[in-house]
Design an enzyme around this catalytic site. Structure first.
Site, PDB file in Angstrom:
ATOM      1  N   GLY A  98       0.856  -1.190   0.000  1.00 24.21           N
ATOM      2  CA  GLY A  98       0.000   0.000   0.000  1.00 24.21           C
ATOM      3  C   GLY A  98       0.883   1.228   0.000  1.00 24.21           C
ATOM      4  O   GLY A  98       1.973   1.224  -0.558  1.00 24.21           O
ATOM      5  N   CYS A 139       2.915   5.606  -2.622  1.00 25.83           N
ATOM      6  CA  CYS A 139       3.743   5.566  -3.837  1.00 25.83           C
ATOM      7  C   CYS A 139       3.503   4.364  -4.747  1.00 25.83           C
ATOM      8  O   CYS A 139       3.121   4.531  -5.899  1.00 25.83           O
ATOM      9  CB  CYS A 139       5.211   5.657  -3.451  1.00 25.83           C
ATOM     10  SG  CYS A 139       5.633   7.274  -2.761  1.00 25.83           S
ATOM     11  N   LYS A 147       0.055   4.033  -6.700  1.00 27.37           N
ATOM     12  CA  LYS A 147      -0.213   5.093  -7.684  1.00 27.37           C
ATOM     13  C   LYS A 147       0.858   5.136  -8.774  1.00 27.37           C
ATOM     14  O   LYS A 147       0.555   5.412  -9.929  1.00 27.37           O
ATOM     15  CB  LYS A 147      -0.363   6.447  -6.986  1.00 27.37           C
ATOM     16  CG  LYS A 147       0.916   7.220  -6.749  1.00 27.37           C
ATOM     17  CD  LYS A 147       0.622   8.647  -6.326  1.00 27.37           C
ATOM     18  CE  LYS A 147       1.867   9.328  -5.773  1.00 27.37           C
ATOM     19  NZ  LYS A 147       3.003   9.462  -6.691  1.00 27.37           N
TER      20      LYS A 147
HETATM   21  N1  LIG Z   1       5.719   9.982   0.567  1.00 21.73           N
HETATM   22  C1  LIG Z   1       6.764   9.340   0.084  1.00 21.73           C
HETATM   23  O1  LIG Z   1       7.283   8.420   0.711  1.00 21.73           O
HETATM   24  C2  LIG Z   1       7.374   9.739  -1.232  1.00 21.73           C
HETATM   25  C3  LIG Z   1       8.650   9.270  -1.567  1.00 21.73           C
HETATM   26  C4  LIG Z   1       9.213   9.651  -2.782  1.00 21.73           C
HETATM   27  C5  LIG Z   1       8.496  10.466  -3.662  1.00 21.73           C
HETATM   28  N2  LIG Z   1       7.244  10.889  -3.311  1.00 21.73           N
HETATM   29  C6  LIG Z   1       6.544  11.781  -4.254  1.00 21.73           C
HETATM   30  O2  LIG Z   1       6.673  13.114  -3.768  1.00 21.73           O
HETATM   31  C7  LIG Z   1       5.486  13.842  -4.049  1.00 21.73           C
HETATM   32  C8  LIG Z   1       4.909  14.397  -2.755  1.00 21.73           C
HETATM   33  O3  LIG Z   1       4.518  13.307  -1.943  1.00 21.73           O
HETATM   34  P1  LIG Z   1       4.121  13.490  -0.401  1.00 21.73           P
HETATM   35  O4  LIG Z   1       3.898  12.141   0.135  1.00 21.73           O
HETATM   36  O5  LIG Z   1       5.102  14.394   0.228  1.00 21.73           O
HETATM   37  O6  LIG Z   1       2.728  14.255  -0.581  1.00 21.73           O
HETATM   38  P2  LIG Z   1       1.861  14.994   0.542  1.00 21.73           P
HETATM   39  O7  LIG Z   1       0.464  14.861   0.109  1.00 21.73           O
HETATM   40  O8  LIG Z   1       2.279  14.518   1.889  1.00 21.73           O
HETATM   41  O9  LIG Z   1       2.324  16.525   0.426  1.00 21.73           O
HETATM   42  C9  LIG Z   1       2.058  17.350  -0.668  1.00 21.73           C
HETATM   43  C10 LIG Z   1       1.836  18.761  -0.130  1.00 21.73           C
HETATM   44  O10 LIG Z   1       1.760  19.681  -1.212  1.00 21.73           O
HETATM   45  C11 LIG Z   1       0.852  20.698  -0.870  1.00 21.73           C
HETATM   46  N3  LIG Z   1       0.484  21.435  -2.090  1.00 21.73           N
HETATM   47  C12 LIG Z   1      -0.348  21.062  -3.089  1.00 21.73           C
HETATM   48  N4  LIG Z   1      -0.382  21.994  -4.041  1.00 21.73           N
HETATM   49  C13 LIG Z   1       0.454  22.991  -3.673  1.00 21.73           C
HETATM   50  C14 LIG Z   1       0.864  24.226  -4.256  1.00 21.73           C
HETATM   51  N5  LIG Z   1       0.433  24.606  -5.456  1.00 21.73           N
HETATM   52  N6  LIG Z   1       1.724  24.992  -3.570  1.00 21.73           N
HETATM   53  C15 LIG Z   1       2.195  24.623  -2.374  1.00 21.73           C
HETATM   54  N7  LIG Z   1       1.846  23.462  -1.771  1.00 21.73           N
HETATM   55  C16 LIG Z   1       0.989  22.644  -2.414  1.00 21.73           C
HETATM   56  C17 LIG Z   1      -0.274  19.952  -0.174  1.00 21.73           C
HETATM   57  O11 LIG Z   1      -1.064  20.804   0.603  1.00 21.73           O
HETATM   58  C18 LIG Z   1       0.524  18.942   0.642  1.00 21.73           C
HETATM   59  O12 LIG Z   1       0.809  19.418   1.934  1.00 21.73           O
HETATM   60  C19 LIG Z   1       4.564  12.891  -4.779  1.00 21.73           C
HETATM   61  O13 LIG Z   1       4.744  13.051  -6.158  1.00 21.73           O
HETATM   62  C20 LIG Z   1       5.060  11.533  -4.347  1.00 21.73           C
HETATM   63  O14 LIG Z   1       4.785  10.542  -5.279  1.00 21.73           O
HETATM   64  C21 LIG Z   1       6.682  10.552  -2.124  1.00 21.73           C
END
Ligand SMILES: NC(=O)c1ccc[n+]([C@@H]2O[C@H](COP(=O)([O-])OP(=O)(O)OC[C@H]3O[C@@H](n4cnc5c(N)ncnc54)[C@H](O)[C@@H]3O)[C@@H](O)[C@H]2O)c1
Length: 440
Positions: free
Chosen positions: A263, A266, A269
């Site tokens: 789950g 990442c 999706k």
């Molecule tokens: N969570 C992980 O373990 C992980 C690891 C590697 C890569 N990623 C990738 O990194 C990206 C972010 O993931 P996450 O888990 O941190 O997401 P998240 O949902 O925890 O955080 C994203 C944040 O962006 C903010 N946001 C949205 N639009 C915005 C804007 N225009 N300006 C400013 N802030 C804005 C949201 O309010 C939210 O707080 C995704 O693409 C994800 O696939 C995630």
């Protein structure tokens, strides 16, 4: 350096804090005022080991700031990291609206040369789209400010995010111009003093690398889950098989654990998005990944199915203790967590559930706001009260060596469904439990 991080979620907050830790001045922007308020009040909006202290230390040192002010953020950093969410759209492709909005905001207000870094996981071609969005906004303003767009996917793991960022296995940078490459090398120099771990490549390859990595890891999991289901039917033990094949250095031990499906925010999706990109942009049917996804969807029902096979398909009047809600240990992330499917399967068959998780219960309550059959316990022991059986969904350390005598005394029948293969079957069965694990 002065750095802006756009999006202060798991990736943005960890990246921004670690960049401040090595001496940069960092401004983290988010459009969610509630998140920024928590941070300004000295808290953190997510659970991540070690992060709270690091945030505190860097805020106190004056290197880490938080804001909802888009204009200030666009002015602040000479490097602008885009770390916003890329959730799945209805058709499975990555929803790019947040990335596009972030890019447009940069173009709307930037003054002076900026290196814009895509850190979010984004489909191949996104850097071009980001470049076009910024250029369009600059054109509207009638200015011709120079900028570069770089792809720098993030590989951190929730639960070990700080270590992953501070001591990365690799830093992938996709970059088509020299100035930006120099900036990225300087930015990451403090994180790779021992030896160079920065892999420089073209932008499109960097974008694809992130999806390829997650798709490979998801494939290993689905492969092992299918073999576990087979091992069960054939009377073999998947744990022995895992040790037997993991010892081959070409295979290795990591990511070979059978379980109740992957789950998180990442793998599900990203696998979907890669399948979609391949189909729509390239006309290619990714057969292996389609199977990986299908196998995983089925595996998420494996606990529910085992429970119904044992207690009957009508579970009315049955009550289950559920240990673990988060999609994995050391995080409170409930996105696509297997527990959500297990709870749904049990409730829809008429059962009731009392769940316990060391950190994810608040998140779980948001996922199941109005579910009369679901309650929460303050301790793992309390969750067992009046339960017909124990169901383990997340591999938290504190579940690994419990007091089995207490479990046995509390459960109505000594039955454990273990979706994480935490225990030695011989040992647990020797203590009089019926132990139903995965592939054992
Ligand atoms: N969570 C992980 O373990 C992980 C690891 C590697 C890569 N990623 C990738 O990194 C990206 C972010 O993931 P996450 O888990 O941190 O997401 P998240 O949902 O925890 O955080 C994203 C944040 O962006 C903010 N946001 C949205 N639009 C915005 C804007 N225009 N300006 C400013 N802030 C804005 C949201 O309010 C939210 O707080 C995704 O693409 C994800 O696939 C995630």
């Amino acid at each position: 350096m002065k750095i802006t991080v756009i999006g202060t979620g798991y990736v943005g907050l960890v990246s921004g804090t670690c960049l401040a830790e090595v001496g940069n001045e960092v401004l983290c922007l988010d459009v969610d005022p509630a998140k920024i308020k928590i941070l300004k009040d000295g808290g953190i909006p997510i659970y991540e080991p070690g992060l709270q202290d690091m945030v505190k230390r860097n805020v106190a040192a004056g290197r880490l700031h938080f804001t909802t002010d888009i204009e200030r953020a666009a002015h602040f950093g000479s490097v602008q990291f885009i770390a916003v969410g890329t959730p799945p759209d209805e058709d499975g492709s990555a929803d790019m609206q947040y990335v596009t909005a972030a890019a447009r905001n940069i173009g709307r207000y930037m003054t002076g040369y900026k290196v814009v870094v895509d850190k979010s996981t984004v489909p191949v071609g996104t850097a071009d789209a980001v470049r076009a969005a910024i250029a369009e906004e600059l054109q509207k303003r009638g200015v011709n400010t120079p900028f570069s767009v770089v792809s720098n996917p993030e590989f951190l793991k929730e639960g070990a995010a700080i270590d992953d960022f501070m001591k990365p296995d690799r830093i992938v940078v996709g970059c088509d111009d020299e100035q930006a490459a120099l900036n990225m090398r300087a930015l990451y120099a403090p994180f790779q003093r021992n030896h160079d771990r920065l892999i420089l490549m073209d932008v499109r390859s960097a974008e694809l690398t992130k999806y390829a990595a997650n798709a490979m890891l998801a494939t290993r999991i689905s492969f092992m889950n299918e073999l576990a289901n087979l091992a069960e039917k054939l009377g073999a033990d998947i744990e022995s098989v895992r040790r037997g094949i993991g010892s081959d250095p070409r295979i290795g031990y990591d990511f070979l654990y059978a379980g109740a499906g992957y789950g998180g925010s990442c793998f599900p999706k990203d696998v979907k998005a890669l399948i979609k990109t391949a189909a729509v942009d390239a006309g290619i049917d990714l057969k292996v990944l389609n199977a990986v996804e299908l196998a995983n969807d089925q595996q998420k029902h494996v606990l529910g199915n085992k429970i119904k096979a044992r207690f009957g398909s009508d579970l009315s009047g049955k009550h289950f203790a559920l240990w673990g809600l988060a999609f994995k240990a050391n995080t409170d992330d409930m996105r696509e967590a297997t527990s959500r499917q297990v709870i749904k399967d049990l409730l829809s068959a008429g059962a009731s559930v009392t769940a316990y998780d060391p950190v994810a219960m608040a998140e779980a309550m948001l996922c199941f706001p109005n579910e009369p059959g679901l309650s929460y316990a303050d301790t793992q022991g309390e969750a067992l009260n009046n339960a017909d059986a124990l169901v383990i969904v997340t591999e938290w350390k504190e579940f690994r060596s419990p007091d089995f005598e207490i479990i046995k005394a509390k459960l109505k029948s000594p039955v454990i469904f273990d979706g994480r293969n935490l225990y030695d079957p011989k040992l647990v069965r020797g203590m009089g439990f019926e132990y139903l694990a995965i592939g054992r």
